[in-house]
Scaffold this motif. Sequence first.
Motif, PDB file in Angstrom:
ATOM      1  N   CYS A   5       0.835  -1.193   0.000  1.00  0.00           N
ATOM      2  CA  CYS A   5       0.000   0.000   0.000  1.00  0.00           C
ATOM      3  C   CYS A   5       0.871   1.245   0.000  1.00  0.00           C
ATOM      4  O   CYS A   5       1.990   1.239   0.510  1.00  0.00           O
ATOM      5  N   GLN A  22      -0.187   4.457  10.214  1.00  0.00           N
ATOM      6  CA  GLN A  22      -0.509   3.900   8.900  1.00  0.00           C
ATOM      7  C   GLN A  22       0.261   2.601   8.655  1.00  0.00           C
ATOM      8  O   GLN A  22      -0.280   1.637   8.108  1.00  0.00           O
ATOM      9  N   ASP A  29      -3.607  -5.188   8.301  1.00  0.00           N
ATOM     10  CA  ASP A  29      -4.443  -5.496   7.140  1.00  0.00           C
ATOM     11  C   ASP A  29      -3.867  -6.605   6.268  1.00  0.00           C
ATOM     12  O   ASP A  29      -4.517  -7.053   5.319  1.00  0.00           O
ATOM     13  N   VAL A 282      -5.020   4.402  -3.274  1.00  0.00           N
ATOM     14  CA  VAL A 282      -6.476   4.559  -3.167  1.00  0.00           C
ATOM     15  C   VAL A 282      -6.824   6.044  -3.223  1.00  0.00           C
ATOM     16  O   VAL A 282      -6.387   6.823  -2.374  1.00  0.00           O
ATOM     17  N   ARG A 286     -12.556   5.118  -0.251  1.00  0.00           N
ATOM     18  CA  ARG A 286     -11.420   4.536   0.454  1.00  0.00           C
ATOM     19  C   ARG A 286     -11.778   3.256   1.204  1.00  0.00           C
ATOM     20  O   ARG A 286     -11.059   2.247   1.088  1.00  0.00           O
ATOM     21  N   GLU A 287     -12.826   3.251   1.982  1.00  0.00           N
ATOM     22  CA  GLU A 287     -13.118   2.081   2.812  1.00  0.00           C
ATOM     23  C   GLU A 287     -13.444   0.861   1.960  1.00  0.00           C
ATOM     24  O   GLU A 287     -12.944  -0.246   2.219  1.00  0.00           O
ATOM     25  N   THR A 289     -12.607   0.307  -1.175  1.00  0.00           N
ATOM     26  CA  THR A 289     -11.439  -0.092  -1.946  1.00  0.00           C
ATOM     27  C   THR A 289     -10.422  -0.797  -1.071  1.00  0.00           C
ATOM     28  O   THR A 289      -9.864  -1.842  -1.439  1.00  0.00           O
ATOM     29  N   ARG A 290     -10.174  -0.241   0.088  1.00  0.00           N
ATOM     30  CA  ARG A 290      -9.199  -0.866   0.985  1.00  0.00           C
ATOM     31  C   ARG A 290      -9.680  -2.239   1.433  1.00  0.00           C
ATOM     32  O   ARG A 290      -8.873  -3.162   1.583  1.00  0.00           O
TER      33      ARG A 290
END
Length: 299
Positions: A5, A22, A29, A282, A286-287, A289-290
Amino acid sequence: MRYGCFLSEPQGPDAIAGLRDQIAQAVADGFTSAWLSNIFGLDAITALTAAGVQAPPIELGTAVVPTYPRHPAVLAQQAMTANAALGGRFALGIGLSHKMVIENMFGYSFERPGRHMKEYLDILIPASRGEQVDYQGETLKANVRLTAPGAGFPVLVAALGPRMLKLAGTVADGTVLWMTGPKTVAEHVAPTITAAAAEAGRQAPRIVCALPISVTDDPAATVERANEIFKIYGQLPSYRAMLDREGAAGPGDVAIVGDEDTVLARLEELKRAGVTDFVGSVFANRERTRSLLIGAAKG
């Protein structure tokens, strides 16, 4: 194909803490790597090191550090130090940047960039291994041996044209791409860099492909949004050449956009093209796609 990412650069006095959070989230993740650009904000190597030592372990890479403003031995020393601090988890992505940046902003000559990168790597690669470097090029020279710990990190070159791809395959560990679609990877990037690595007796190179991505039910509007956000990349010569190879009118045409099935199919296309690491930038939704990328990473 591994999934990484892009890290967004936090603003304000707590920027390093924000970056640390992050990175920790990327680990949670299931991503295998996290990448930070070096533009005009945080120095990417310093920031990744400061934040990364406070976060759970993951590969941390620069995408990318411009070469011209830094002597290759100095950059090697900085990267070795970062790699030592991060316990061997650092990846150095370097690139030429662009004429408008190097000449207009920094005041260096951008003449013969291919020559510059060859001479740069002729010093950087052995220096980063702790070897004695005695080198005299047309524009760069060095007589130095670095003793910093942290030798032996991967060096990835932002290579797009044939000469740069051959150079990256011959002496570096791979390439970091941006604004480069699957057709161009399959027909140009992968065969060129892989053949160069094989001819040099090196292992198959990494092909790290970074692209804008958004999962959406309104692809037309999202493509237009990508064209607005990433407009500058359609105007810079090196990226424009990659868009033209792909048959893309603008950055939105290489962005990975669509519903879940469409996006997964396009990611699979990149894998078939030869991409070893996909790094998603992204830019909308965002949510959702992530969530898709997390699922793909955990696979």
